[in-house]
Design a protein around this motif. Structure first.
Motif, PDB file in Angstrom:
ATOM      1  N   SER A 113      -9.425  -6.363  -8.142  1.00  0.00           N
ATOM      2  CA  SER A 113      -9.230  -4.910  -8.082  1.00  0.00           C
ATOM      3  C   SER A 113     -10.098  -4.283  -6.993  1.00  0.00           C
ATOM      4  O   SER A 113      -9.653  -3.399  -6.252  1.00  0.00           O
ATOM      5  N   VAL A 141      -8.609  -5.026  -3.584  1.00  0.00           N
ATOM      6  CA  VAL A 141      -7.445  -4.166  -3.304  1.00  0.00           C
ATOM      7  C   VAL A 141      -7.911  -2.783  -2.871  1.00  0.00           C
ATOM      8  O   VAL A 141      -7.411  -2.222  -1.887  1.00  0.00           O
ATOM      9  N   VAL A 180      -7.065  -1.320   0.779  1.00  0.00           N
ATOM     10  CA  VAL A 180      -6.230  -0.121   0.878  1.00  0.00           C
ATOM     11  C   VAL A 180      -6.994   1.014   1.553  1.00  0.00           C
ATOM     12  O   VAL A 180      -6.429   1.787   2.325  1.00  0.00           O
ATOM     13  N   PHE A 235       1.431 -11.021   2.710  1.00  0.00           N
ATOM     14  CA  PHE A 235       2.336 -10.516   1.678  1.00  0.00           C
ATOM     15  C   PHE A 235       3.185 -11.666   1.134  1.00  0.00           C
ATOM     16  O   PHE A 235       3.310 -11.843  -0.084  1.00  0.00           O
ATOM     17  N   ILE A 283      -0.869 -10.735  -7.410  1.00  0.00           N
ATOM     18  CA  ILE A 283      -0.658  -9.305  -7.182  1.00  0.00           C
ATOM     19  C   ILE A 283      -1.766  -8.685  -6.335  1.00  0.00           C
ATOM     20  O   ILE A 283      -1.536  -7.715  -5.602  1.00  0.00           O
ATOM     21  N   TYR A 312      -0.492  -9.599  -2.632  1.00  0.00           N
ATOM     22  CA  TYR A 312       0.764  -9.079  -2.078  1.00  0.00           C
ATOM     23  C   TYR A 312       0.889  -7.559  -2.141  1.00  0.00           C
ATOM     24  O   TYR A 312       1.589  -6.968  -1.317  1.00  0.00           O
ATOM     25  N   VAL A 313       0.198  -6.900  -3.063  1.00  0.00           N
ATOM     26  CA  VAL A 313       0.302  -5.432  -3.115  1.00  0.00           C
ATOM     27  C   VAL A 313      -0.351  -4.766  -1.895  1.00  0.00           C
ATOM     28  O   VAL A 313       0.312  -4.007  -1.176  1.00  0.00           O
ATOM     29  N   PRO A 314      -1.647  -5.018  -1.606  1.00  0.00           N
ATOM     30  CA  PRO A 314      -2.247  -4.356  -0.436  1.00  0.00           C
ATOM     31  C   PRO A 314      -1.614  -4.790   0.874  1.00  0.00           C
ATOM     32  O   PRO A 314      -1.458  -3.975   1.792  1.00  0.00           O
ATOM     33  N   ASN A 315      -1.224  -6.067   0.972  1.00  0.00           N
ATOM     34  CA  ASN A 315      -0.602  -6.518   2.221  1.00  0.00           C
ATOM     35  C   ASN A 315       0.834  -6.030   2.352  1.00  0.00           C
ATOM     36  O   ASN A 315       1.346  -5.918   3.468  1.00  0.00           O
ATOM     37  N   GLY A 316       1.474  -5.737   1.224  1.00  0.00           N
ATOM     38  CA  GLY A 316       2.781  -5.095   1.289  1.00  0.00           C
ATOM     39  C   GLY A 316       2.668  -3.699   1.883  1.00  0.00           C
ATOM     40  O   GLY A 316       3.492  -3.290   2.721  1.00  0.00           O
ATOM     41  N   ILE A 317       1.621  -2.977   1.470  1.00  0.00           N
ATOM     42  CA  ILE A 317       1.363  -1.646   2.050  1.00  0.00           C
ATOM     43  C   ILE A 317       1.056  -1.773   3.537  1.00  0.00           C
ATOM     44  O   ILE A 317       1.545  -0.992   4.362  1.00  0.00           O
TER      45      ILE A 317
END
Length: 249
Positions: free
Chosen positions: A155, A158, A162, A200, A209, A212-217
Protein backbone atom coordinates in the motif's frame (compact mmCIF):
# COMPACT_ATOMS: atom_id res chain seq x y z
CA UNK A 1 -12.94 -48.19 -18.89
CA UNK A 2 -14.69 -45.28 -17.15
CA UNK A 3 -11.84 -44.98 -14.67
CA UNK A 4 -9.27 -45.00 -17.50
CA UNK A 5 -11.12 -42.22 -19.35
CA UNK A 6 -11.41 -40.18 -16.17
CA UNK A 7 -7.71 -40.64 -15.41
CA UNK A 8 -6.75 -39.70 -19.00
CA UNK A 9 -8.94 -36.59 -18.79
CA UNK A 10 -7.31 -35.63 -15.50
CA UNK A 11 -3.82 -36.02 -17.01
CA UNK A 12 -4.77 -33.84 -19.98
CA UNK A 13 -6.14 -31.11 -17.70
CA UNK A 14 -2.99 -31.32 -15.59
CA UNK A 15 -0.76 -30.96 -18.67
CA UNK A 16 -2.79 -27.98 -19.96
CA UNK A 17 -2.67 -26.33 -16.55
CA UNK A 18 1.10 -26.87 -16.35
CA UNK A 19 1.62 -25.48 -19.85
CA UNK A 20 -0.48 -22.40 -19.06
CA UNK A 21 1.45 -21.89 -15.82
CA UNK A 22 4.76 -22.07 -17.68
CA UNK A 23 3.52 -19.65 -20.34
CA UNK A 24 2.38 -17.21 -17.63
CA UNK A 25 5.77 -17.41 -15.92
CA UNK A 26 7.63 -16.78 -19.20
CA UNK A 27 5.37 -13.82 -20.09
CA UNK A 28 5.80 -12.38 -16.59
CA UNK A 29 9.59 -12.67 -16.72
CA UNK A 30 9.75 -11.15 -20.22
CA UNK A 31 7.59 -8.22 -19.08
CA UNK A 32 9.74 -7.74 -15.97
CA UNK A 33 13.02 -7.77 -17.90
CA UNK A 34 11.55 -5.33 -20.46
CA UNK A 35 10.44 -3.07 -17.61
CA UNK A 36 13.98 -3.08 -16.19
CA UNK A 37 15.42 -2.14 -19.59
CA UNK A 38 12.91 0.65 -20.24
CA UNK A 39 13.37 1.97 -16.69
CA UNK A 40 17.01 2.61 -17.51
CA UNK A 41 15.80 5.21 -20.02
CA UNK A 42 14.03 7.00 -17.18
CA UNK A 43 17.01 6.78 -14.87
CA UNK A 44 19.36 8.45 -17.36
CA UNK A 45 16.85 11.10 -18.51
CA UNK A 46 18.03 13.75 -15.96
CA UNK A 47 21.61 13.60 -17.31
CA UNK A 48 21.14 16.65 -19.63
CA UNK A 49 19.86 18.62 -16.63
CA UNK A 50 22.90 17.74 -14.53
CA UNK A 51 25.28 18.41 -17.41
CA UNK A 52 23.85 21.92 -17.41
CA UNK A 53 24.14 22.20 -13.61
CA UNK A 54 27.78 21.07 -13.71
CA UNK A 55 28.54 23.38 -16.64
CA UNK A 56 27.05 26.45 -14.93
CA UNK A 57 28.10 25.29 -11.44
CA UNK A 58 24.64 26.26 -10.22
CA UNK A 59 21.30 24.53 -9.67
CA UNK A 60 19.57 27.69 -11.00
CA UNK A 61 15.78 27.25 -10.63
CA UNK A 62 15.88 23.46 -10.76
CA UNK A 63 14.32 21.55 -7.90
CA UNK A 64 15.93 18.61 -6.19
CA UNK A 65 12.66 17.35 -4.73
CA UNK A 66 11.69 15.07 -7.68
CA UNK A 67 14.85 13.03 -7.03
CA UNK A 68 14.05 12.83 -3.32
CA UNK A 69 10.52 11.57 -4.05
CA UNK A 70 11.93 9.10 -6.55
CA UNK A 71 14.46 7.87 -3.97
CA UNK A 72 11.76 7.19 -1.39
CA UNK A 73 9.64 5.39 -3.97
CA UNK A 74 12.59 3.24 -5.09
CA UNK A 75 13.50 2.31 -1.51
CA UNK A 76 9.95 1.26 -0.60
CA UNK A 77 9.38 -0.60 -3.88
CA UNK A 78 12.69 -2.43 -3.69
CA UNK A 79 11.78 -3.56 -0.15
CA UNK A 80 8.37 -4.71 -1.40
CA UNK A 81 10.03 -6.88 -4.07
CA UNK A 82 12.16 -8.85 -1.59
CA UNK A 83 11.10 -12.39 -0.51
CA UNK A 84 10.59 -11.10 3.03
CA UNK A 85 7.62 -9.05 1.82
CA UNK A 86 6.26 -10.52 -1.43
CA UNK A 87 6.96 -13.65 -3.41
CA UNK A 88 8.48 -13.89 -6.89
CA UNK A 89 9.08 -10.15 -7.37
CA UNK A 90 12.86 -10.09 -7.66
CA UNK A 91 12.72 -8.00 -10.86
CA UNK A 92 10.91 -5.28 -8.90
CA UNK A 93 13.78 -5.21 -6.41
CA UNK A 94 16.48 -5.06 -9.10
CA UNK A 95 14.96 -2.16 -11.03
CA UNK A 96 14.25 -0.10 -7.90
CA UNK A 97 17.66 -0.81 -6.39
CA UNK A 98 19.33 0.52 -9.55
CA UNK A 99 16.93 3.47 -9.49
CA UNK A 100 17.84 4.27 -5.88
CA UNK A 101 21.54 4.38 -6.80
CA UNK A 102 20.82 6.80 -9.68
CA UNK A 103 18.72 9.05 -7.44
CA UNK A 104 21.47 9.14 -4.79
CA UNK A 105 23.98 10.20 -7.45
CA UNK A 106 21.67 12.95 -8.71
CA UNK A 107 20.94 14.16 -5.17
CA UNK A 108 24.66 14.24 -4.34
CA UNK A 109 25.39 16.30 -7.46
CA UNK A 110 22.49 18.64 -6.71
CA UNK A 111 23.71 19.23 -3.15
CA UNK A 112 27.27 19.83 -4.40
CA UNK A 113 26.19 22.73 -6.63
CA UNK A 114 23.26 24.06 -4.59
CA UNK A 115 23.23 27.29 -2.60
CA UNK A 116 23.76 27.07 1.14
CA UNK A 117 20.04 27.28 1.96
CA UNK A 118 19.20 24.56 -0.57
CA UNK A 119 22.01 22.37 0.74
CA UNK A 120 20.60 22.46 4.28
CA UNK A 121 17.08 21.80 3.03
CA UNK A 122 18.17 18.86 0.87
CA UNK A 123 20.24 17.33 3.69
CA UNK A 124 17.20 17.57 5.97
CA UNK A 125 14.79 16.08 3.45
CA UNK A 126 17.14 13.22 2.49
CA UNK A 127 17.68 12.43 6.18
CA UNK A 128 13.90 12.36 6.62
CA UNK A 129 13.59 9.95 3.68
CA UNK A 130 16.08 7.48 5.15
CA UNK A 131 14.49 7.88 8.59
CA UNK A 132 11.03 7.18 7.14
CA UNK A 133 12.30 4.14 5.27
CA UNK A 134 13.99 2.82 8.44
CA UNK A 135 10.70 3.15 10.34
CA UNK A 136 8.84 1.31 7.55
CA UNK A 137 11.49 -1.40 7.54
CA UNK A 138 11.38 -1.97 11.31
CA UNK A 139 7.57 -1.75 11.56
CA UNK A 140 7.00 -4.19 8.70
CA UNK A 141 9.42 -6.74 10.20
CA UNK A 142 8.52 -6.41 13.88
CA UNK A 143 4.77 -5.74 13.86
CA UNK A 144 3.39 -7.77 10.96
CA UNK A 145 3.55 -11.31 9.68
CA UNK A 146 4.20 -11.78 5.95
CA UNK A 147 0.61 -11.54 4.54
CA UNK A 148 -0.13 -8.31 6.43
CA UNK A 149 3.44 -7.08 5.80
CA UNK A 150 2.81 -7.44 2.05
CA UNK A 151 -0.37 -5.34 2.26
CA UNK A 152 1.32 -2.72 4.46
CA UNK A 153 4.43 -2.24 2.31
CA UNK A 154 2.47 -2.73 -0.93
CA UNK A 155 0.00 0.00 0.00
CA UNK A 156 2.84 2.39 0.83
CA UNK A 157 4.57 1.61 -2.47
CA UNK A 158 1.35 2.34 -4.39
CA UNK A 159 0.93 5.67 -2.56
CA UNK A 160 4.56 6.62 -3.21
CA UNK A 161 4.37 5.70 -6.90
CA UNK A 162 1.01 7.37 -7.54
CA UNK A 163 2.23 10.55 -5.80
CA UNK A 164 5.05 10.72 -8.33
CA UNK A 165 2.44 11.06 -11.08
CA UNK A 166 1.88 14.65 -9.92
CA UNK A 167 4.91 15.68 -12.00
CA UNK A 168 3.56 14.29 -15.32
CA UNK A 169 0.19 15.91 -14.58
CA UNK A 170 1.87 19.31 -14.14
CA UNK A 171 3.81 18.77 -17.36
CA UNK A 172 0.63 17.79 -19.21
CA UNK A 173 -1.04 20.97 -17.95
CA UNK A 174 1.99 23.02 -19.03
CA UNK A 175 1.94 21.51 -22.53
CA UNK A 176 -1.76 22.29 -22.96
CA UNK A 177 -1.34 25.85 -21.68
CA UNK A 178 1.73 26.68 -23.77
CA UNK A 179 0.77 24.48 -26.75
CA UNK A 180 4.39 23.36 -26.85
CA UNK A 181 6.21 20.13 -25.97
CA UNK A 182 9.44 21.96 -25.12
CA UNK A 183 9.33 20.77 -21.50
CA UNK A 184 8.12 17.23 -22.30
CA UNK A 185 10.96 15.39 -24.08
CA UNK A 186 9.69 12.63 -26.38
CA UNK A 187 12.06 9.90 -25.21
CA UNK A 188 11.23 10.58 -21.55
CA UNK A 189 7.51 10.22 -22.30
CA UNK A 190 8.16 7.10 -24.38
CA UNK A 191 10.29 5.52 -21.64
CA UNK A 192 7.60 6.29 -19.06
CA UNK A 193 4.94 4.62 -21.20
CA UNK A 194 7.02 1.54 -22.07
CA UNK A 195 8.21 0.97 -18.49
CA UNK A 196 4.73 1.42 -17.01
CA UNK A 197 3.15 -0.83 -19.64
CA UNK A 198 5.77 -3.52 -19.05
CA UNK A 199 5.28 -3.56 -15.28
CA UNK A 200 1.51 -3.35 -15.71
CA UNK A 201 1.73 -6.61 -17.70
CA UNK A 202 4.18 -8.01 -15.12
CA UNK A 203 1.70 -7.28 -12.33
CA UNK A 204 -1.18 -8.83 -14.27
CA UNK A 205 0.76 -12.02 -14.98
CA UNK A 206 1.91 -12.16 -11.34
CA UNK A 207 -1.61 -11.37 -10.02
CA UNK A 208 -0.14 -8.50 -7.96
CA UNK A 209 -2.52 -5.59 -7.49
CA UNK A 210 0.21 -3.46 -5.88
CA UNK A 211 2.13 -3.55 -9.15
CA UNK A 212 -0.49 -3.44 -11.89
CA UNK A 213 -2.69 -0.69 -10.40
CA UNK A 214 -0.07 2.12 -10.15
CA UNK A 215 1.60 1.07 -13.40
CA UNK A 216 -1.78 0.95 -15.10
CA UNK A 217 -2.21 4.61 -14.12
CA UNK A 218 1.31 5.32 -15.37
CA UNK A 219 0.50 3.63 -18.69
CA UNK A 220 -2.58 5.83 -19.18
CA UNK A 221 -0.57 8.97 -18.38
CA UNK A 222 2.12 7.82 -20.80
CA UNK A 223 -0.50 7.44 -23.55
CA UNK A 224 -1.77 10.96 -22.82
CA UNK A 225 1.76 12.39 -22.94
CA UNK A 226 2.55 10.68 -26.25
CA UNK A 227 -0.79 11.80 -27.67
CA UNK A 228 -0.09 15.40 -26.66
CA UNK A 229 3.40 15.17 -28.13
CA UNK A 230 2.02 13.99 -31.49
CA UNK A 231 -0.61 16.75 -31.41
CA UNK A 232 1.71 19.62 -30.50
CA UNK A 233 4.98 18.43 -32.08
CA UNK A 234 4.61 20.85 -35.00
CA UNK A 235 4.64 23.83 -32.63
CA UNK A 236 7.49 26.20 -33.63
CA UNK A 237 10.60 26.26 -31.44
CA UNK A 238 9.59 23.12 -29.55
CA UNK A 239 13.25 22.03 -29.46
CA UNK A 240 14.70 25.50 -29.01
CA UNK A 241 15.99 24.98 -25.48
CA UNK A 242 17.21 22.28 -23.16
CA UNK A 243 14.50 20.38 -21.24
CA UNK A 244 14.03 21.76 -17.75
CA UNK A 245 12.94 20.19 -14.50
CA UNK A 246 10.20 22.56 -13.36
CA UNK A 247 10.00 23.32 -9.66
CA UNK A 248 6.59 22.87 -8.02
CA UNK A 249 7.66 23.53 -4.46
Amino acid sequence: MWLQCAFASFEIRLMVSSALGSAYTICKDVAGVAGNIFAFGLFVSPIPTFRRIIRTRSTEQFSGMPYVYALLNCLISSWYGTPLVSSDNLLVTTVNSVGAVFQLIYISLFISYAEKVKKKMMFGVVSAVFGTFAVILVMSLELFDQPIRRYFVGSLSVIALVSMFASPLFIINLVIRTKSVEYMPFYLSLSTFLMSASFFAYGIFNHDIFIYVPNGIGTLLGVVQLGLYCYYKSTPEEDSSEPLMISYR
